[in-house]
Design a protein around this motif. Structure first.
Motif, PDB file in Angstrom:
ATOM      1  N   ALA A  56       7.531   7.198  13.717  1.00 47.60           N
ATOM      2  CA  ALA A  56       7.109   7.306  12.311  1.00 47.60           C
ATOM      3  C   ALA A  56       8.326   7.423  11.394  1.00 47.60           C
ATOM      4  CB  ALA A  56       6.185   8.504  12.125  1.00 47.60           C
ATOM      5  N   THR A  57       9.341   8.170  11.846  1.00 44.32           N
ATOM      6  CA  THR A  57      10.545   8.322  11.027  1.00 44.32           C
ATOM      7  C   THR A  57      11.238   6.988  10.830  1.00 44.32           C
ATOM      8  OG1 THR A  57      10.793  10.488  12.025  1.00 44.32           O
ATOM      9  CG2 THR A  57      12.666   9.662  10.784  1.00 44.32           C
ATOM     10  N   LEU A  58      11.400   6.246  11.936  1.00 42.64           N
ATOM     11  CA  LEU A  58      12.094   4.951  11.829  1.00 42.64           C
ATOM     12  C   LEU A  58      11.304   3.983  10.961  1.00 42.64           C
ATOM     13  CD1 LEU A  58      13.427   4.398  15.462  1.00 42.64           C
ATOM     14  CD2 LEU A  58      14.677   5.138  13.442  1.00 42.64           C
ATOM     15  N   ALA A  59       9.979   3.945  11.163  1.00 38.37           N
ATOM     16  CA  ALA A  59       9.157   3.022  10.370  1.00 38.37           C
ATOM     17  C   ALA A  59       9.249   3.379   8.886  1.00 38.37           C
ATOM     18  CB  ALA A  59       7.709   3.056  10.841  1.00 38.37           C
ATOM     19  N   SER A  60       9.281   4.701   8.582  1.00 41.59           N
ATOM     20  CA  SER A  60       9.375   5.110   7.178  1.00 41.59           C
ATOM     21  C   SER A  60      10.705   4.694   6.577  1.00 41.59           C
ATOM     22  CB  SER A  60       9.224   6.620   7.056  1.00 41.59           C
ATOM     23  OG  SER A  60       7.986   7.019   7.550  1.00 41.59           O
ATOM     24  N   VAL A  61      11.786   4.899   7.343  1.00 43.90           N
ATOM     25  CA  VAL A  61      13.104   4.531   6.820  1.00 43.90           C
ATOM     26  C   VAL A  61      13.157   3.030   6.534  1.00 43.90           C
ATOM     27  CG1 VAL A  61      15.531   4.357   7.419  1.00 43.90           C
ATOM     28  CG2 VAL A  61      14.323   6.466   7.844  1.00 43.90           C
ATOM     29  N   GLY A  66      13.300  -0.309   0.577  1.00 43.15           N
ATOM     30  CA  GLY A  66      13.163  -1.228  -0.535  1.00 43.15           C
ATOM     31  C   GLY A  66      12.271  -0.734  -1.649  1.00 43.15           C
ATOM     32  N   LEU A  67      12.005   0.582  -1.681  1.00 45.85           N
ATOM     33  CA  LEU A  67      11.026   1.088  -2.653  1.00 45.85           C
ATOM     34  C   LEU A  67      11.414   0.734  -4.090  1.00 45.85           C
ATOM     35  CD1 LEU A  67       8.395   2.700  -2.496  1.00 45.85           C
ATOM     36  CD2 LEU A  67       9.707   4.730  -3.033  1.00 45.85           C
ATOM     37  N   PHE A  68      12.703   0.884  -4.427  1.00 47.57           N
ATOM     38  CA  PHE A  68      13.134   0.574  -5.794  1.00 47.57           C
ATOM     39  C   PHE A  68      13.967  -0.698  -5.860  1.00 47.57           C
ATOM     40  CE2 PHE A  68      12.438   5.177  -5.907  1.00 47.57           C
ATOM     41  CZ  PHE A  68      11.491   5.210  -6.907  1.00 47.57           C
ATOM     42  N   ARG A  69      14.197  -1.327  -4.697  1.00 47.95           N
ATOM     43  CA  ARG A  69      15.049  -2.507  -4.662  1.00 47.95           C
ATOM     44  C   ARG A  69      14.483  -3.654  -5.525  1.00 47.95           C
ATOM     45  NH1 ARG A  69      19.198  -4.812  -1.810  1.00 47.95           N
ATOM     46  NH2 ARG A  69      20.028  -2.764  -2.181  1.00 47.95           N
ATOM     47  N   LEU A  92       7.079   9.655  -9.191  1.00 48.47           N
ATOM     48  CA  LEU A  92       6.062  10.309  -8.371  1.00 48.47           C
ATOM     49  C   LEU A  92       4.874   9.371  -8.119  1.00 48.47           C
ATOM     50  CD1 LEU A  92       6.109  13.114  -7.178  1.00 48.47           C
ATOM     51  CD2 LEU A  92       4.650  13.882  -9.027  1.00 48.47           C
ATOM     52  N   VAL A  93       4.475   8.635  -9.158  1.00 47.10           N
ATOM     53  CA  VAL A  93       3.377   7.682  -9.004  1.00 47.10           C
ATOM     54  C   VAL A  93       3.769   6.612  -7.989  1.00 47.10           C
ATOM     55  CG1 VAL A  93       2.126   5.848 -10.187  1.00 47.10           C
ATOM     56  CG2 VAL A  93       2.394   8.051 -11.281  1.00 47.10           C
ATOM     57  N   ARG A  94       5.016   6.148  -8.086  1.00 47.57           N
ATOM     58  CA  ARG A  94       5.511   5.113  -7.187  1.00 47.57           C
ATOM     59  C   ARG A  94       5.541   5.624  -5.743  1.00 47.57           C
ATOM     60  NH1 ARG A  94       6.272   0.360  -6.844  1.00 47.57           N
ATOM     61  NH2 ARG A  94       8.217  -0.708  -6.402  1.00 47.57           N
ATOM     62  N   VAL A  95       5.990   6.889  -5.581  1.00 44.27           N
ATOM     63  CA  VAL A  95       6.062   7.475  -4.246  1.00 44.27           C
ATOM     64  C   VAL A  95       4.659   7.603  -3.666  1.00 44.27           C
ATOM     65  CG1 VAL A  95       6.551   9.635  -3.030  1.00 44.27           C
ATOM     66  CG2 VAL A  95       8.240   8.683  -4.575  1.00 44.27           C
ATOM     67  N   PHE A  96       3.715   8.035  -4.503  1.00 41.02           N
ATOM     68  CA  PHE A  96       2.355   8.211  -3.998  1.00 41.02           C
ATOM     69  C   PHE A  96       1.761   6.862  -3.593  1.00 41.02           C
ATOM     70  CE2 PHE A  96      -2.274   8.686  -4.571  1.00 41.02           C
ATOM     71  CZ  PHE A  96      -2.475   9.624  -3.573  1.00 41.02           C
ATOM     72  N   ALA A  97       1.979   5.834  -4.432  1.00 39.94           N
ATOM     73  CA  ALA A  97       1.489   4.499  -4.090  1.00 39.94           C
ATOM     74  C   ALA A  97       2.137   4.027  -2.788  1.00 39.94           C
ATOM     75  CB  ALA A  97       1.780   3.515  -5.224  1.00 39.94           C
ATOM     76  N   GLY A  98       3.425   4.336  -2.614  1.00 43.81           N
ATOM     77  CA  GLY A  98       4.120   3.961  -1.389  1.00 43.81           C
ATOM     78  C   GLY A  98       3.554   4.694  -0.184  1.00 43.81           C
ATOM     79  N   TRP A  99       3.219   5.966  -0.380  1.00 43.63           N
ATOM     80  CA  TRP A  99       2.660   6.741   0.731  1.00 43.63           C
ATOM     81  C   TRP A  99       1.305   6.162   1.145  1.00 43.63           C
ATOM     82  CZ3 TRP A  99      -1.697   9.737   1.638  1.00 43.63           C
ATOM     83  CH2 TRP A  99      -1.667  10.471   2.827  1.00 43.63           C
ATOM     84  N   SER A 146      16.374   5.418  -1.268  1.00 40.77           N
ATOM     85  CA  SER A 146      16.286   4.098  -1.878  1.00 40.77           C
ATOM     86  C   SER A 146      16.932   4.092  -3.266  1.00 40.77           C
ATOM     87  CB  SER A 146      14.817   3.677  -1.969  1.00 40.77           C
ATOM     88  OG  SER A 146      14.697   2.501  -2.692  1.00 40.77           O
ATOM     89  N   ALA A 147      16.713   5.162  -4.020  1.00 37.71           N
ATOM     90  CA  ALA A 147      17.303   5.239  -5.361  1.00 37.71           C
ATOM     91  C   ALA A 147      18.820   5.345  -5.282  1.00 37.71           C
ATOM     92  CB  ALA A 147      16.731   6.427  -6.122  1.00 37.71           C
ATOM     93  N   LEU A 148      19.324   6.082  -4.271  1.00 35.11           N
ATOM     94  CA  LEU A 148      20.767   6.268  -4.152  1.00 35.11           C
ATOM     95  C   LEU A 148      21.473   4.979  -3.752  1.00 35.11           C
ATOM     96  CD1 LEU A 148      20.993   9.730  -2.385  1.00 35.11           C
ATOM     97  CD2 LEU A 148      21.857   9.171  -4.647  1.00 35.11           C
ATOM     98  N   THR A 149      20.785   4.120  -2.999  1.00 36.73           N
ATOM     99  CA  THR A 149      21.443   2.922  -2.465  1.00 36.73           C
ATOM    100  C   THR A 149      20.977   1.658  -3.172  1.00 36.73           C
ATOM    101  OG1 THR A 149      19.743   2.756  -0.775  1.00 36.73           O
ATOM    102  CG2 THR A 149      21.748   3.906  -0.171  1.00 36.73           C
TER     103      THR A 149
END
Lengths: 219, 210
Positions: A56-61, A66-69, A92-99, A146-149
């Motif tokens: 699950a960790t690897l799949a999440s990473v 590309g969340l903000f890419r 937060l909305v973006r993170v929730f949609a991503g989750w 994602s934001a940092l990179t």
């Protein structure tokens, strides 16, 4: 905010091919273990929590790199930053949609993986609760990474190096809860710690992510 | 000193990384007027517009908008600015009208204005397809349609004429004229000549040896 969430989910639905790949990756990686280690039910149920967590960790990473890419590449990030709404809230909305689109499938597929690993069914609720909290933390961490990179090339290699150390506490407590439950012990303590970690991340990470996005767009 | 919807730049130093782009920029744009920024590639036109949009802080110099510096404006400055950069800022998987709806959600009801009497750039006249399947000029029209709905008084346009056809250039002229007439202010950077109906109040040349 409901409208914004709806718009985010619609965009994810339109690009659903991109979001399906991490889920398939997750199932494929898990299916390799019984093949490589042999079908002994005792061994498999012993390693199951660890395997499901690492997977699950690897799949999440992979998924959240590309969340903000895309937003950065097509210029919508500039427009997000110019929105009068608080950037933290948009994040937060973006993170929730991503989750919902990436992590929820991982949680829902966990019973299937549990079956492969001859996981005792009474422990499934503990597995699901701890997976929900774990993926929540991982989604938030992934957003920050994602934001940092976002402005860098080759971030797909850099991101795991950045995120995996941060994900370690989550992994320890998440897997530990399931191990305890398997041995018939009370799994609540690690679950509480996991919940505390999740709320800590929920409080701090949107602000840090917003700051990282602002830095990414500086001239 | 500096009235409503007036942009006043004093002694701005532009840097990109370690490279010095412009030593001292002084520029004043009154309400209802626009400044035209010209200069060769890499002379800092886009950097200037990005600094004006609040992406990053200038090292030296002061930018005042309606009498207050960007720092004094704080978060409220975001509602004052509409920015059109090199990137269209539209989502490729959404149709033109869905993009317009998304931008409306981002800017909120107070930052949104329905153009009257009729829009110069009409998103509903474009094909109802995801924007990634439209041409570059059509995508630019979607982006300009979003701009047209913005109620922000300060418009920052970086090469707005890129990939537009003749009609599009004329429509942009009309759009900008309407914005200025309504008391708005604009800063436009472009290589291409502007429509003859538009006369800039100030022309700023960047990248010239002084």
């Amino acid at each position: 905010m409901n409208g914004l969430l709806g718009a985010q989910l619609r965009m994810i639905y339109r690009a659903r091919g991109d979001y399906l790949a991490p889920v398939i990756f997750y199932v494929l990686v898990a299916s390799l273990f019984p093949l490589a280690l042999g079908p002994s039910p005792r061994l498999l149920s012993l390693i199951a929590p660890g395997v499901i967590w690492i997977d699950a960790t690897l799949a999440s990473v992979v998924a959240f790199a590309g969340l903000f890419r895309d937003d950065y590449d097509d210029g919508s990030l500039e427009q997000m930053l110019l929105s009068p709404r608080p950037l933290e809230l948009i994040v937060l909305v973006r993170v929730f949609a991503g989750w919902v689109s990436l992590s929820l499938p991982l949680v829902l597929l966990a019973p299937l993986l549990a079956l492969w690993f001859s996981f005792p069914p009474p422990i499934l609720p503990v597995l699901l609760v701890s997976l929900v909290l774990t993926t929540g933390c991982l989604t938030l961490l992934g957003a920050l990474g994602s934001a940092l990179t976002v402005g860098l090339r080759h971030s797909l290699v850099l991101l795991p190096v950045l995120l995996l150390p941060l994900a370690t506490p989550v992994l320890i407590f998440g897997a530990h809860a399931v191990l305890l439950a398997e041995r018939g012990l009370d799994p609540r303590t690690p679950l509480y710690v996991l919940a505390a970690l999740f709320f800590l991340a929920l409080a701090l990470i949107p602000k840090a992510t917003a700051a990282a996005l602002r830095v990414a767009l500086e001239v | 000193m500096c009235g409503q919807n007036m942009l006043d730049i004093e002694g701005l130093v532009l840097r990109r990384g370690r490279r010095l782009l412009a030593r001292r920029i002084d520029l004043r744009v009154d309400r209802g007027a626009f400044a035209y920024i010209v200069g060769p590639n890499g002379s800092g036109k886009s950097t200037l517009l990005r600094v004006l949009a609040g992406f990053g802080r200038p090292e030296e110099g002061v930018i005042r908008w309606s009498g207050r510096t960007i720092g004094e404006w704080g978060g409220a400055y975001r509602g004052e600015v509409a920015f059109l950069g090199h990137l269209e800022g539209i989502k490729p998987m959404l149709t033109p009208e869905e993009n317009l709806a998304y931008r409306r959600l981002l800017v909120g009801p107070t930052g949104w204005r329905v153009p009257t009497p009729s829009p110069f750039f009409d998103a509903s006249a474009l094909p109802d397809l995801p924007c990634q399947r439209l041409s570059a000029g059509q995508r630019r029209r979607v982006s300009l349609a979003c701009l047209e709905h913005s109620a922000a008084p300060l418009w920052l346009l970086d090469e707005p004429l890129t990939s537009l056809d003749h009609d599009g250039v004329a429509a942009l002229g009309g759009l900008l004229a309407r914005h200025l007439m309504a008391g708005g202010t604009a800063v436009v950077a472009s290589h291409q000549p502007l429509p003859p109906t538009l006369v800039p109040a100030t022309v700023l040349e960047l990248g010239t040896k002084r």
